[in-house]
Enzyme design. Structure first.
Site: not given
Length: 768
Positions: A53, A100
């Protein structure tokens, strides 16, 4: 923590027991650089910073190889929290695009809300006023075996978005939603935010020049640090497993839009102070990786080191240093500012805006300083718990992933011509992937701030006018079709760019910039990494070949984005889903048009020939239950000409409505133009070629259906021909039914009210 001397199996076991996700080889690399065993806090910091990420360790090389990130309008490319492009000599638009996904699958409401919370912080920390958001969403099959879970996730996500966005006071002006079985266990919640800022008031997310020599303060503002969101970036960098769902809930952050609202207002005072004093500050939101990520990245970006004292943090309890370093507590920012402004800044947040009384424990605290050395140092209770080379921490690690084409052996189906095209049309209009999105966006406050010109559902893109004294507007669209990506990742990427640009053009705006959110499976699997690589290649080729209007051979730049890997479960990965956002600039908002038909008697024209391209189409999947193989391709010169024609025709005020051709093909596009109007249509497809009628009607080859003002048809044809196009007159706007004929035979005749009922109820029924 012991690393040196342990066997791989022992080290892996030790790391997992400590809650650390990195591999044994990565831990050994850290120990080798440090020349010693790392502390537990250091391993946690590296685990966050070297996660997929944060570090883009699998994707960075591919992104650098393919993506065009520069252009004549680019002010700041994808190097900080948001990208910036110019609108004119004074104003700029700021845009950020994130995902998300994992949090929203586990806790849909909180996951989606914190996705919105994070993306608006990214834009605000560049000194911008946040003016709009968009929400491209992907959910599982609402009628499949996981229907209950799918509907629970979808409802929770929508609730999280509207509850947070409405309370924050930022309108949602664009978005889309796709339902597919491949998302049953992995929903996708992508979020986009845009803002506006004067060019000379941009703030950077880095330690300013000279800040190390002068020892600038590091100031943390917002909520007290707690353990919420701990390990969020590691959680987002792994495959979802149902048996770990409960344990992963702690990795989901907790939102507070009311505190965020106050912080945004306080930030405006900070920006005003900085302008008055004529000083440069650094400003960054705390998102993935928490304090360590924000502080180390700001220091490294400025070429400086950083010293942080955890004892000076405002906290919500007793936590070990590794938690304080990487917890992802929401509603926090980090400021790097001259020491002489310290008291003024603290006063803004702690007294003028009274953060401690807005939220218990919230405040602004001086927690460290910028240094001239090259170390990232963290102290806790008087002891150094982290002391590492800052560039090594933020530079991450790189993997050269193996890629191998995925072989699907897809074929074109041999389906019969439907006997009842009216039934086909009604079924397709009611499909959750085509039906009105009003069931979702009715919850959103789309007009808060009073700048919205075109709301969601009224056109292919949203439009707002954020600067009252100016005529320009900002258009926003988001697009991706995972069904195309399943057949051809390359064309899936290219068509996402093309459709996003068509949608912006359909209201009359000129595409200005793109962002991407790349949602894929496990990059360690060669087939999944090939899908990623091919999608990036496709979207990059489209961005390069569709050009900035007025700048031949200049790409439409991609200035922000995100890569989300590991979107898979034991049931399999999601289909390749490169979600593209396009920002367009409308020089005069008074000329913008929508998709709804306006005047009976106006001509209806088709831009874009029909091809035998129904692979991945709604017609194949919904009516026949097949995928097909002939995916729509982007013919770059043709696509460019169609986009430019529509933009020019809107600018000359000769188009009254326009709608791009995508899901459902030309027939659904034309019918949708009737849905928000009191008109019908009478069209004839006899001049469209020799393909079978169902393929002509439902092919998803790109194009537009446009309504040309009465008396302006010759001028429209002239514009189109100047771009080497041959527009086809389909028919006209009527006051009667939705009629489609060929060679004297009526193919479709629908009562507009019956069609409208199917279209308006489809999504509501799917989410019931």
């Amino acid at each position: 923590m012991k690393v040196i001397g342990l066997a791989d199996s022992e080290l892996e076991s030790s790391l997992r027991k400590a809650g650390i996700g990195m591999s044994a080889s990565e831990a050994r690399s850290i120990a080798s650089i440090l020349g010693r065993d790392p502390t537990l806090a250091e391993l946690f910091c590296y685990d966050a910073m070297w996660s997929e990420h944060c570090s883009y360790k699998s994707s960075r090389a591919v992104l650098r190889e393919f993506l065009p990130t520069e252009g004549p309008n680019v002010v700041l490319g994808p190097v900080e929290d948001a990208g910036i492009v110019s609108i004119d000599d004074e104003w700029c638009v700021v845009i950020s695009h994130e995902s998300h996904n994992h949090p929203s699958q586990i806790l849909p409401n909180e996951g989606a809300a914190t996705g919105i919370g994070g993306i608006v912080r990214d834009v605000n920390c560049m000194g911008a006023r946040v003016v709009a958001t968009a929400d491209p969403l992907r959910f599982g099959d609402p009628y499949g075996r996981e229907s209950s879970r799918v509907r629970w996730v979808a409802e929770g996500v929508v609730d999280g978005i509207w509850q947070y966005g409405n309370a924050l006071g930022v309108p949602v002006i664009a978005g889309d939603v796709v339902f597919s079985r491949c998302f049953d266990y992995n929903c996708l919640v992508n979020v986009v935010a845009i803002g506006v800022v004067r060019r000379d008031e941009i703030i950077r997310s880095r330690a300013p020049p000279g800040s190390g020599e002068k020892g600038y303060d590091v100031i943390l503002i917002g909520k007290p640090t707690d353990s919420s969101g701990l390990g969020g970036v590691i959680f987002a960098s792994d495959t979802l497993r149902e048996e770990e769902e409960e344990a992963n809930r702690g990795a989901v952050q907790i939102p507070d839009p009311f505190l965020k609202n106050v912080l945004f207002k306080a930030n405006e005072d900070l920006f005003r102070l900085v302008r008055e004093k004529g000083v440069e500050i650094g400003f960054k939101d705390l998102g993935g990786g928490g304090l360590t990520c924000a502080s180390s990245e700001m220091g490294a970006a400025g070429g400086y080191g950083m010293e942080i004292d955890l004892d000076r943090l405002h906290v919500a309890g007793e936590f070990p240093p590794e938690v304080l370093c990487i917890a992802e507590t929401q509603e926090r920012f980090l400021i790097i500012a001259p020491r002489e402004l310290r008291e003024r800044i603290l006063k803004i947040y702690n007294e003028d805006w009274d953060l401690p009384n807005v939220y218990e424990g919230a405040r602004a605290s001086v927690i460290g300083r910028v240094t001239t050395h090259d170390r990232y140092i963290v102290r806790h209770r008087g002891e150094e718990v982290v002391n590492v080379p800052i560039k090594h921490l933020t530079g991450g690690i790189r993997y050269e992933r193996v890629w191998r084409p995925r072989i699907r052996n897809l074929v074109e189906p041999d389906v019969r011509m439907p006997e009842d095209l009216n039934r086909v049309m009604l079924d397709m209009l009611a499909s959750p992937n085509i039906a009105s999105r009003e069931h979702i966006y009715r919850y959103y406050d789309t007009e808060v701030q009073g700048n919205t010109v075109i709301r969601p559902g009224e056109a292919d893109a949203g439009l707002l006018a954020p600067i009252r004294e100016r005529d320009f507007g900002i258009a926003l669209s988001v697009d991706s079709n995972p069904f195309y990506g399943r057949i051809s990742p390359y064309w899936g990427g290219a068509t996402a760019v093309a459709e996003a640009m068509r949608n912006v053009a359909a209201i009359g705006a000129t595409p200005s910039t793109l962002t991407d959110c790349l949602n894929f499976g496990n990059p360690e699997k060669p087939e999944a990494f090939w899908e990623f690589r091919e999608s990036v290649r496709g979207l990059a080729d489209a961005a390069r070949n569709l050009w900035l209007k007025g700048h031949p051979n200049q790409p439409v730049p991609i200035v922000s984005g995100n890569v989300s890997f590991y979107n898979e479960s034991p049931e399999g990965a999601v289909d390749p889903s490169p979600v593209i956002a396009c920002v367009g600039i409308m020089r005069d908002i008074s000329r913008a048009i929508t998709m709804s038909l306006k005047e009976a008697g106006d001509g209806l024209y088709l831009l874009g020939p029909r091809f035998d391209e129904l692979g991945g189409s709604e017609y194949y999947r919904l009516i026949w239950g097949v995928t097909g193989a002939n995916v729509p391709v982007v013919r770059f010169p043709l696509e460019r000409s169609m986009i430019y024609t529509v933009i020019d025709a809107v600018d000359r005020e000769i188009l009254r409505a326009a709608h791009d051709i995508s899901n459902g093909g030309m027939a659904i596009t034309a019918a949708e133009m009737c849905m928000l109007s009191d008109h019908g249509i009478s069209i004839d497809i006899s001049d469209l070629g020799d393909m079978r009628s169902d393929k002509l009607l439902f092919s998803e080859s790109s194009g537009f259906v446009v309504e040309v003002a009465d008396g302006a048809e010759q001028e429209f044809v002239s514009i189109a021909r100047s771009y080497d196009l041959n527009p086809v007159r389909l028919g006209s706007v009527s006051t009667g039914d939705i009629e489609m004929a060929r060679d004297g035979k009526m193919l479709v005749r629908l009562d507009p009210e019956e069609a409208r009922e199917a279209w308006s109820s489809g999504l509501r029924e799917a989410m019931r």
